[in-house]
Scaffold this motif. Structure first.
Motif, mmCIF file in Angstrom:
data_model
loop_
_atom_site.group_PDB
_atom_site.id
_atom_site.type_symbol
_atom_site.label_atom_id
_atom_site.label_comp_id
_atom_site.label_asym_id
_atom_site.label_seq_id
_atom_site.Cartn_x
_atom_site.Cartn_y
_atom_site.Cartn_z
ATOM 1 N N LEU A 162 -2.149 8.185 -5.689
ATOM 2 C CA LEU A 162 -2.087 9.480 -6.110
ATOM 3 C C LEU A 162 -0.974 10.329 -5.646
ATOM 4 N N THR A 163 -0.425 11.361 -6.295
ATOM 5 C CA THR A 163 0.801 12.110 -5.916
ATOM 6 C C THR A 163 0.322 13.279 -5.257
ATOM 7 N N ILE A 164 0.942 13.677 -4.148
ATOM 8 C CA ILE A 164 0.660 14.713 -3.400
ATOM 9 C C ILE A 164 1.550 15.807 -3.901
ATOM 10 N N ALA B 184 -4.992 15.399 8.258
ATOM 11 C CA ALA B 184 -3.977 15.337 7.378
ATOM 12 C C ALA B 184 -3.079 14.258 7.608
ATOM 13 N N ASP B 185 -2.834 13.776 8.656
ATOM 14 C CA ASP B 185 -2.144 12.666 9.054
ATOM 15 C C ASP B 185 -2.778 11.349 8.544
ATOM 16 N N GLY B 186 -3.811 11.174 8.800
ATOM 17 C CA GLY B 186 -4.629 10.093 8.128
ATOM 18 C C GLY B 186 -4.877 10.016 6.404
ATOM 19 N N THR B 187 -4.842 11.405 5.981
ATOM 20 C CA THR B 187 -5.218 11.248 4.588
ATOM 21 C C THR B 187 -3.759 10.943 3.784
ATOM 22 N N ARG B 188 -2.847 11.323 4.198
ATOM 23 C CA ARG B 188 -1.616 10.846 3.355
ATOM 24 C C ARG B 188 -1.543 9.630 2.867
ATOM 25 N N PRO B 189 -1.216 8.699 3.884
ATOM 26 C CA PRO B 189 -1.137 7.405 3.640
ATOM 27 C C PRO B 189 -2.404 6.765 2.649
#
Length: 403
Positions: free
Chosen positions: A200-202, A188-193
């Protein structure tokens, strides 16, 4: 139940915590030690490592073993069942190096286990090569004796995010769900950025408890916020529950992708037709282009593996076998089993294995690109790789009642 049967049942339960050797080890054999999940919640994946370790050792031994000082030595395996208990696993690795006096270590499955167990290898300065833990945390501590053959967890969805940008119609909103263990938090920490860089909007970023069985609340949120893409970092049992409950609640985003499960034959069998359209990723496919000196190529490995164990190997099995190959080559390069020399040989390794190129970075981890895969009917297809689309994806995913 008779007293005799009670005694036998108790002995079997107690024996689950003890180890066994792969074949009868001789005095000149080089013994590798491991603690693996053979029972408990993670046993379905843990068995890949036991089977892969044994399979690779048998293959190397059939070719004469490893060459040390002009002589060939066979490999042997001392393995314990950690019962999917990380504290037991740490105790077993301590026993392997301090009491059993194994030469070198192979790893467990799962990042939280590798994170804890690698502290034992570092303390005793005995190299461990493991293909079961990918969390960036494992390799961020500047340990010198831990080596990993899974790519960094932080980039597991890297290829998937690149693919999302090239889909037609391109999705705009993403829900990111992840379990609270070391691997999935790293994902998750790597995917957010990566998602933010892709524009893309999270719309949802939610952590859930490992081994969760109820995803109804999270699925209801996905339904209400209209997330077009759902990315889930979790464990195989969780993903099975997620898909089944998504069907029950009629939640069908344009695409969903999972860090685990999709490459596994058992996962696809468990879901049957409901596995259709699911995306995942893998660092390994059984290609004849992946050559090595023991199995010939990855396709030959996969065929022989299935013939022996009656299930298809996925990247877990391939990385486990590559761990054995890496240690075997490092022993030969080091000219023996001196832990410090083997450690230095591993750090310099440049090995063509059935799994791919094994060349460890300074932190002890390799970085193989993930290939995006998808279940299409009864087939598992490679969809998107380092050079872009390999095959056309089935996208967008239709509503459950339109399949």
């Amino acid at each position: 139940m008779s007293n005799k049967m009670l005694h036998l049942a108790g002995a079997l339960l107690a024996g689950a915590a003890f180890g066994f050797s792969s074949g009868a080890a001789c005095a000149d054999d080089i013994v590798l030690g491991a603690s693996v999940q053979l029972t408990g919640a993670s046993a379905n994946t843990g068995r890949y490592y036991k089977d892969a370790y044994e399979f690779a050792i048998d293959k190397i031994n059939a070719a004469g073993g490893v060459a040390v000082g002009g002589e060939k030595h066979k490999l042997a395996l001392k393995i314990y069942d950690n019962q999917s208990d990380v504290n037991l696993s740490v105790r077993q690795y301590t026993q392997l190096v301090s009491q059993d006096k194994v030469a070198l270590l192979l790893g467990p499955f799962a990042s939280n286990f590798a994170l804890a167990d690698s502290a034992v290898s570092e303390k005793y300065q005995v190299p461990m090569v493991q293909g079961g833990g990918a969390s960036d945390q494992i390799f961020s501590r500047k340990f010198k004796y831990i080596f990993g053959t899974l790519a960094p967890a932080s980039n597991y969805f890297g290829s998937t995010v690149k693919m999302l940008k090239e889909l037609d119609p391109a999705p705009k909103s993403v829900a990111l769900l992840y379990a609270d263990d070391a691997f999935d938090v790293s994902v998750a920490d790597g995917t957010r950025p990566l998602l933010k860089e892709a524009g893309l909007t999270i719309v949802m970023d939610e952590k859930y408890s490992s081994n969760a069985s109820d995803f109804n609340s999270l699925l209801s949120q996905i339904k209400s916020n209209g997330a077009e893409v759902v990315l889930v970092a979790g464990h195989e049992t969780e993903i099975l529950n997620f898909v089944r409950q998504a069907k029950s609640l009629a939640v069908a985003p344009k695409l969903y992708s999972f860090t685990v499960g999709v490459p596994s034959e058992d996962f696809r069998k468990a879901l049957g037709a409901d596995a259709d359209y699911a995306f995942g990723m893998t660092a390994w496919l059984p290609s004849a282009e992946l050559k090595d000196k023991w199995f010939g190529d990855a396709a030959a490995f996969a065929k022989a593996y299935k013939a022996k164990y009656h299930y298809d190997p996925d990247y877990h099995a391939a990385s486990g076998a590559a761990d054995v190959e890496a240690l075997a080559q490092a022993i030969e390069d080091a000219g023996g089993i001196d832990p410090a020399k083997v450690r230095d040989a591993l750090a310099k390794l440049n090995l063509d294995s059935l799994y791919g190129k094994i060349a460890f970075a300074d932190n002890g981890q390799i970085d193989l690109p993930q290939t995006v895969i998808q279940v299409q009917g009864t087939d598992l297809k490679a969809i998107y790789g380092a050079k872009g689309f390999v095959e056309k994806p089935k996208y967008p995913m239709p509503a459950w009642d339109k399949r």
